[in-house]
Design an enzyme around this catalytic site. Structure first.
Site, short mmCIF file in Angstrom:
data_model
loop_
_atom_site.label_atom_id
_atom_site.label_comp_id
_atom_site.label_asym_id
_atom_site.label_seq_id
_atom_site.Cartn_x
_atom_site.Cartn_y
_atom_site.Cartn_z
CD GLU A 167 -7.26 15.54 -2.55
OE1 GLU A 167 -6.28 15.18 -1.91
OE2 GLU A 167 -7.18 15.81 -3.78
CE LYS A 222 -11.47 21.94 -1.45
NZ LYS A 222 -11.42 21.24 -2.71
CB CYS A 278 -17.44 20.48 -2.26
SG CYS A 278 -16.67 18.96 -1.69
P1 NAD Z 1 -17.70 11.66 3.83
O1 NAD Z 1 -18.93 12.00 4.58
O2 NAD Z 1 -17.81 10.82 2.58
O3 NAD Z 1 -16.68 10.87 4.80
C1 NAD Z 1 -16.34 11.31 6.07
C2 NAD Z 1 -16.13 10.09 6.96
O4 NAD Z 1 -15.62 10.52 8.23
C3 NAD Z 1 -17.40 9.30 7.27
O5 NAD Z 1 -17.26 7.97 6.80
C4 NAD Z 1 -17.54 9.38 8.80
O6 NAD Z 1 -18.05 8.20 9.38
C5 NAD Z 1 -16.10 9.62 9.22
N1 NAD Z 1 -15.97 10.24 10.55
C6 NAD Z 1 -16.57 11.35 11.04
N2 NAD Z 1 -16.14 11.61 12.29
C7 NAD Z 1 -15.25 10.64 12.61
C8 NAD Z 1 -14.45 10.37 13.76
N3 NAD Z 1 -14.47 11.18 14.84
N4 NAD Z 1 -13.65 9.29 13.75
C9 NAD Z 1 -13.61 8.47 12.66
N5 NAD Z 1 -14.34 8.68 11.55
C10 NAD Z 1 -15.14 9.75 11.52
O7 NAD Z 1 -16.97 13.02 3.52
P2 NAD Z 1 -16.02 13.35 2.27
O8 NAD Z 1 -16.82 13.63 1.05
O9 NAD Z 1 -14.95 12.34 2.23
O10 NAD Z 1 -15.40 14.76 2.73
C11 NAD Z 1 -14.47 14.85 3.79
C12 NAD Z 1 -13.90 16.26 3.82
O11 NAD Z 1 -13.18 16.50 2.60
C13 NAD Z 1 -14.93 17.37 3.92
O12 NAD Z 1 -14.39 18.42 4.67
C14 NAD Z 1 -15.12 17.81 2.47
O13 NAD Z 1 -15.54 19.15 2.38
C15 NAD Z 1 -13.72 17.67 1.93
N6 NAD Z 1 -13.64 17.42 0.47
C16 NAD Z 1 -14.54 16.61 -0.14
C17 NAD Z 1 -14.41 16.35 -1.51
C18 NAD Z 1 -15.38 15.46 -2.23
O14 NAD Z 1 -15.34 15.44 -3.46
N7 NAD Z 1 -16.24 14.73 -1.56
C19 NAD Z 1 -13.35 16.92 -2.23
C20 NAD Z 1 -12.43 17.73 -1.55
C21 NAD Z 1 -12.59 17.97 -0.20
C1 UDX Z 2 -15.62 20.02 -6.66
C2 UDX Z 2 -14.30 20.65 -7.11
O1 UDX Z 2 -14.24 20.63 -8.53
C3 UDX Z 2 -13.13 19.90 -6.52
O2 UDX Z 2 -11.91 20.54 -6.87
C4 UDX Z 2 -13.27 19.87 -5.01
O3 UDX Z 2 -12.20 19.16 -4.43
C5 UDX Z 2 -14.59 19.25 -4.62
O4 UDX Z 2 -15.67 19.97 -5.24
P1 UDX Z 2 -17.01 17.88 -7.39
O5 UDX Z 2 -18.10 18.52 -6.62
O6 UDX Z 2 -16.68 16.47 -7.13
O7 UDX Z 2 -15.65 18.71 -7.20
O8 UDX Z 2 -17.35 17.98 -8.96
P2 UDX Z 2 -17.24 19.13 -10.05
O9 UDX Z 2 -16.74 18.54 -11.30
O10 UDX Z 2 -16.57 20.33 -9.55
O11 UDX Z 2 -18.79 19.47 -10.31
C6 UDX Z 2 -19.59 20.12 -9.32
C7 UDX Z 2 -20.97 20.38 -9.88
O12 UDX Z 2 -20.93 21.38 -10.90
C8 UDX Z 2 -21.60 19.14 -10.55
O13 UDX Z 2 -22.97 19.09 -10.22
C9 UDX Z 2 -21.40 19.38 -12.02
O14 UDX Z 2 -22.37 18.75 -12.84
C10 UDX Z 2 -21.55 20.90 -12.08
N1 UDX Z 2 -20.87 21.49 -13.25
C11 UDX Z 2 -19.51 21.43 -13.36
C12 UDX Z 2 -21.62 22.11 -14.24
O15 UDX Z 2 -22.86 22.18 -14.16
N2 UDX Z 2 -20.97 22.67 -15.30
C13 UDX Z 2 -19.63 22.63 -15.45
O16 UDX Z 2 -19.13 23.15 -16.45
C14 UDX Z 2 -18.87 21.99 -14.45
#
Ligand code: NAD
Ligand code: UDX
Length: 474
Positions: A167, A222, A278
């Site tokens: 994602e 990713k 992340c």
């Molecule tokens: P999060 O901590 O917000 O959510 C994860 C959820 O999974 C929690 O609610 C937890 O209770 C649940 N969980 C864990 N183990 C479980 C199980 N065995 N059964 C059922 N539920 C379970 O995490 P997130 O931010 O959504 O990130 C999830 C993944 O996506 C990570 O690998 C992260 O690196 C990736 N990712 C995150 C973002 C972002 O912006 N947060 C963007 C892209 C990718």
């Molecule tokens: C990031 C990636 O952008 C996204 O593609 C991935 O799926 C998850 O991780 P996110 O962490 O949600 O997303 O936000 P992003 O907009 O990337 O910003 C990350 C951090 O960098 C923030 O703290 C932001 O303030 C900082 N940032 C970003 C800067 O300081 N300067 C910039 O120009 C851009």
């Protein structure tokens, strides 16, 4: 003929699972999306009647939940049930950095992914496509396959295809990113499984934007995308520091280099350092992998991106402190606690370290954030739950009140020695500085770590200004 998908299960109702499945449900009305999670509070918040209580704040999310929840979007704690009914399962659980054992401090902790795979192997029925939505180290597909196949006992046992579909959404713009993605990445080896997932996206994403690769390329792409993005932030922050010492202005430098189409204009905002769940974890994972595969030079190249970021956050605390003989007893307003605007997420927010630094030097903080709850700030600042309750319940415990959450009004600004802007919330760019200057102590300081204020208006109101990337302005 591709495989027919009627029921989808997403394990993990977090920042990725929740918004992602909401957009899927909105775009694919003939498929049921069952979002399951072990966290009871989170699921009940997703099911809350009061949509302002959703566990995640994302612009546009409420609108979709209102439309789809209960129709073809279900949030539940019934994980095993969700698994048995699904034709396709997204694993969307957290993959934090390991805190102990081999690779501690760098490698991804895959215990939640492993536990999902075990549950899937136990409860799945018939043929199931298992999709890696979580960000995973390259070759995790092998681990998942091993677990899924370990339960195989007879020809009637369930069968699986493993697909990687990382994602790329950013928090704060997740819905827009999901509705209009730059690309969708689908990796794996079974063409039917890849196309089945591709067809779901095909409901709203054009074919040219769907990239098919092998499983390992998708997993590694990713991590690489996040590493490249974070690298840009550290690069511009390093130049910002140089600007502050040379009279150059980082905004002008960014504009000058960003117009080169090979460099591009995005992700060149100098700031307090990158936060979020992340970037740091994914780069450290890449460092671990590079070292693991005998490439220490590659590992140290990427590690320097994180080191520069840590240094940058510390640098900001030191700059604030350097403007006073001591910050002990100084009242400092903190504007913004989330790691970026338009999210309530504070994971790895630069505000945490900066507030801790100021508190440890004796400053008194008045913290504002439009979306982060006081309880979350308390957890992030390391206050025990008992202290938190005492602070809230009794005036006798005022000595524990080294910080307090404030609304964005006169009470926050009154008699403050300094204001520090840490998150680029739009309301901070609209502050009327000539009014605020009268409420603050004189000479008051404004530290703008996001470069969002009008420097002329601040200086005209008699306040001192330090701005990231060009330093103290007179
Ligand atoms: P999060 O901590 O917000 O959510 C994860 C959820 O999974 C929690 O609610 C937890 O209770 C649940 N969980 C864990 N183990 C479980 C199980 N065995 N059964 C059922 N539920 C379970 O995490 P997130 O931010 O959504 O990130 C999830 C993944 O996506 C990570 O690998 C992260 O690196 C990736 N990712 C995150 C973002 C972002 O912006 N947060 C963007 C892209 C990718
Ligand atoms: C990031 C990636 O952008 C996204 O593609 C991935 O799926 C998850 O991780 P996110 O962490 O949600 O997303 O936000 P992003 O907009 O990337 O910003 C990350 C951090 O960098 C923030 O703290 C932001 O303030 C900082 N940032 C970003 C800067 O300081 N300067 C910039 O120009 C851009």
């Amino acid at each position: 003929m591709s495989l027919q998908i009627k029921k989808v299960c997403c394990i993990g109702a977090g920042y990725v699972g929740g918004p992602t499945m909401s957009v899927f449900a909105d775009k694919c009305t003939d498929i049921i999306f069952n979002v399951v999670d072990v966290n009871v509070d989170r699921i009940s918040a997703w099911n809350s009647d009061d949509l302002s209580n959703l566990p995640i704040f994302e612009p546009g999310l409420e609108r979709i939940i209102r439309k789809c929840r209960g129709r073809n979007l279900i949030f539940s704690n019934e994980v095993n049930n969700g698994i048995s009914e699904a034709d396709l399962i997204f694993i969307s659980v957290n993959t934090p950095t390991k805190t102990k054992g081999e690779g501690a401090g760098k490698a991804s902790d895959l215990k939640y992914v492993e536990s999902c795979a075990k549950q899937i192997s136990k409860y799945a029925k018939g043929h199931t496509i298992v999709v890696e939505k979580s960000t995973l180290p390259v070759r995790t597909g092998e681990l998942i396959k091993g677990i899924l196949e370990s339960q195989k006992s007879s020809i009637k046992s369930p069968t699986f295809d493993i697909v990687s579909n990382p994602e790329f959404l950013s928090e704060g713009s997740a819905i827009k990113d999901l509705e209009f993605p730059d690309r969708v990445l689908i990796g794996g080896s079974n063409k039917k499984a890849l196309l089945a997932l591709g067809e779901i996206y095909g409901n709203w994403v054009s074919k040219e934007k769907i990239i098919y690769t092998n499983l390992w390329s998708s997993e590694l792409a990713k991590l690489t995308a996040n590493a490249f993005l974070a690298q840009r932030v550290s690069s511009i922050n390093s130049i910002g520091a140089l600007c502050e010492n040379t009279g150059a202005d980082v905004r002008e430098v960014a504009r000058a280099i960003g117009t080169d189409s090979r460099i591009g204009e995005k992700f060149l905002n100098s700031g307090p350092g990158f936060g979020g769940s992340c970037f740091k974890k994914d780069i450290l994972n890449l460092v671990y992998l590079a070292n693991h595969f005998g490439l220490p030079e590659v590992g140290s190249f990427w590690e320097s991106v994180v080191e520069l970021n840590t240094w940058n956050q510390k640098r900001l605390s030191s700059i604030i402190m350097s403007k006073f003989n001591s910050v002990r007893g100084k009242v400092i307003g903190i504007l913004g606690f989330a790691f970026k605007a338009n999210t309530n997420d504070t994971r790895e927010s630069p505000a945490i370290q900066i507030c801790k630094d100021l508190l440890s030097e004796g400053a008194i903080l008045r913290i504002h954030d439009p979306k982060v709850e006081k309880k979350q700030i308390s957890i992030d600042l390391g206050q025990s739950f008992k202290e938190y309750l005492l602070c809230n319940q009794s005036k006798e415990f005022n000595n524990l009140k080294k910080w307090e959450k404030f609304s964005l009004d006169k009470e926050l600004f009154q008699d403050t020695d300094a204001l520090v802007i840490l998150t680029e919330w739009e309301e901070y760019s609209k502050i009327n500085w000539s009014v605020i200057a009268n409420w603050m102590k004189s000479p008051g300081w404004v530290f703008d770590s996001r470069s969002i204020v009008d420097s002329k208006k601040i200086l005209k109101s008699g306040l001192n200004l330090w701005r990231v990337g060009d330093g103290t302005l007179n």
